[in-house]
Design a protein around this motif. Structure first.
Motif, PDB file in Angstrom:
ATOM      1  N   LEU A 143       0.899  -1.177  -0.019  1.00 38.72           N
ATOM      2  CA  LEU A 143      -0.001  -0.080  -0.032  1.00 38.72           C
ATOM      3  C   LEU A 143       0.770   1.359  -0.075  1.00 38.72           C
ATOM      4  CD1 LEU A 143      -2.901  -0.971   2.547  1.00 38.72           C
ATOM      5  CD2 LEU A 143      -2.854  -1.256   0.009  1.00 38.72           C
ATOM      6  N   LYS A 144       0.520   2.117  -0.760  1.00 36.04           N
ATOM      7  CA  LYS A 144       1.151   3.509  -0.911  1.00 36.04           C
ATOM      8  C   LYS A 144       0.649   4.525   0.287  1.00 36.04           C
ATOM      9  CE  LYS A 144       1.637   7.391  -4.107  1.00 36.04           C
ATOM     10  NZ  LYS A 144       1.284   7.859  -5.497  1.00 36.04           N
ATOM     11  N   GLU A 165      14.371   7.641   7.344  1.00 34.60           N
ATOM     12  CA  GLU A 165      14.475   6.173   7.030  1.00 34.60           C
ATOM     13  C   GLU A 165      13.346   5.572   6.300  1.00 34.60           C
ATOM     14  OE1 GLU A 165      17.028   2.946   7.109  1.00 34.60           O
ATOM     15  OE2 GLU A 165      17.533   4.928   7.993  1.00 34.60           O
ATOM     16  N   LEU A 166      12.144   5.872   6.691  1.00 38.25           N
ATOM     17  CA  LEU A 166      10.892   5.298   5.983  1.00 38.25           C
ATOM     18  C   LEU A 166      11.116   5.962   4.691  1.00 38.25           C
ATOM     19  CD1 LEU A 166       8.338   5.631   8.602  1.00 38.25           C
ATOM     20  CD2 LEU A 166       9.415   3.522   7.943  1.00 38.25           C
ATOM     21  N   LEU A 172       7.331   5.658   2.806  1.00 37.74           N
ATOM     22  CA  LEU A 172       6.446   6.861   2.830  1.00 37.74           C
ATOM     23  C   LEU A 172       6.657   7.486   1.330  1.00 37.74           C
ATOM     24  CD1 LEU A 172       6.947   8.830   6.383  1.00 37.74           C
ATOM     25  CD2 LEU A 172       5.146   7.628   5.420  1.00 37.74           C
ATOM     26  N   HIS A 173       5.461   7.879   0.847  1.00 37.38           N
ATOM     27  CA  HIS A 173       5.472   8.195  -0.347  1.00 37.38           C
ATOM     28  C   HIS A 173       5.059   9.874  -0.601  1.00 37.38           C
ATOM     29  CE1 HIS A 173       5.033   4.083  -1.284  1.00 37.38           C
ATOM     30  NE2 HIS A 173       5.291   4.339  -2.124  1.00 37.38           N
ATOM     31  N   ASN A 203      -2.155  11.097  -3.830  1.00 39.81           N
ATOM     32  CA  ASN A 203      -3.127   9.746  -4.316  1.00 39.81           C
ATOM     33  C   ASN A 203      -2.683   8.589  -3.492  1.00 39.81           C
ATOM     34  OD1 ASN A 203      -5.241   8.684  -5.286  1.00 39.81           O
ATOM     35  ND2 ASN A 203      -4.101   8.004  -7.279  1.00 39.81           N
ATOM     36  N   PRO A 204      -2.652   8.584  -2.067  1.00 44.33           N
ATOM     37  CA  PRO A 204      -2.221   7.340  -1.496  1.00 44.33           C
ATOM     38  C   PRO A 204      -3.386   6.329  -1.251  1.00 44.33           C
ATOM     39  CG  PRO A 204      -2.581   8.849   0.284  1.00 44.33           C
ATOM     40  CD  PRO A 204      -2.807   9.584  -1.269  1.00 44.33           C
ATOM     41  N   ASP A 205      -2.844   5.056  -0.832  1.00 41.73           N
ATOM     42  CA  ASP A 205      -4.006   4.136  -0.457  1.00 41.73           C
ATOM     43  C   ASP A 205      -4.329   4.338   1.170  1.00 41.73           C
ATOM     44  OD1 ASP A 205      -3.722   2.545  -3.064  1.00 41.73           O
ATOM     45  OD2 ASP A 205      -1.543   2.002  -2.300  1.00 41.73           O
TER      46      ASP A 205
END
Length: 270
Positions: A143-144, A165-166, A172-173, A203-205
């Motif tokens: 998942l985004k 780090e993420l 992380l987008h 537009n993340p999930d």
């Protein structure tokens, strides 16, 4: 209210986007200090600096770092051209950002009439330490994820090793800093426009909302910054998202009020 000292930078300890750590000689002692170059200008070995030593003097959880307020070797620092929204308003450190909502933003038109995040699930936590495990699990599911950081704790996003780090691991987008928090990929005025921006731009999930490092608590029922969780859950519902409370649960915390389901979670949901 504030403890200030003068010192000389003797060594750089680390550096990444938006933040750097230094060893500074203060009153014949070598002390760890953090600088935010966007606020102080560039800091170099040999520079004379003014340092806020309050948190370490009070033995607070700042990681043992002081904070550089000013670099006396930087004569001036000019503004970048974009943006006019102020954060840390009416303090000596007030800074200008390009907020995602304002007219000069490339996303202004997308947000003028936006009033829905269209059913996206929003995980709302109370601790910054919740961010990494949530992102790891969501990443395993493919998942985004976008992260909205509130101003309930640390204000500079650059302070978070976790976020750095993420992002390096592509878990992380996109990030948004709201209120007086600053340094995200996007800046927003409040939680509503921050959520809308996260949805429209990235537009993340899934969206995760939580404060930065350093929750404030007092041992009283209502005196903690994590109480913002309730207001954020309501905001998600108002914007037609799916609000999901991430409870604070611990079986290792020695404090009775945080054993099992924390009183923070119980208070928010009461």
């Amino acid at each position: 209210m504030i403890d200030i000292k003068r010192g000389v930078v003797i060594k750089e300890l680390f550096s990444r986007s938006g933040i750097a750590g230094y060893l500074v000689k203060i009153e014949d002692k070598e002390e760890k200090c953090i600088a935010y170059p966007d606020l102080t200008g560039e800091v170099k070995v040999g520079d004379e600096v003014i340092v806020n030593t309050t948190a370490v003097k009070l033995n607070l959880g700042s990681g043992g770092y002081h904070y550089i307020l000013a670099n006396l070797n930087v004569a001036s620092k000019d503004l970048s051209p974009e943006g006019h929204i102020m954060k840390l308003r009416y303090t000596p450190m007030q800074l200008k950002v390009l907020s995602v909502e304002e007219q000069d933003s490339p996303y202004h038109e997308d947000l003028v009439a936006a009033d829905s995040i269209e059913g996206i699930p929003v995980l709302v936590g109370t601790l910054h330490s919740m961010l990494a495990p949530l992102c790891l699990q969501l990443g395993q599911w493919g998942l985004k994820v976008a992260y909205v950081m509130t101003d309930g704790a640390a204000l500079p996003m650059a302070f978070s090793n976790t976020v750095a780090e993420l992002k390096n691991k592509n878990l992380l987008h996109g990030t948004v800093t709201i209120g007086h928090a600053f340094g995200g990929d996007l800046e927003a005025v409040n939680i509503y426009s921050g959520l809308l921006a996260a949805k429209k731009v990235f537009n993340p999930d899934v969206i995760i909302v939580a404060m930065g490092p350093g929750i404030v608590g007092t041992g009283t029922k209502w005196g903690f910054t994590g109480v913002e969780q309730g207001e954020i859950l309501n905001a998600v519902d108002t914007l037609q998202g799916v609000p999901i409370c991430v409870p604070r649960i611990s079986f290792a915390d020695s404090r009775d009020r945080h054993k099992g389901v924390s009183h923070h979670t119980l208070t928010v949901l009461s």
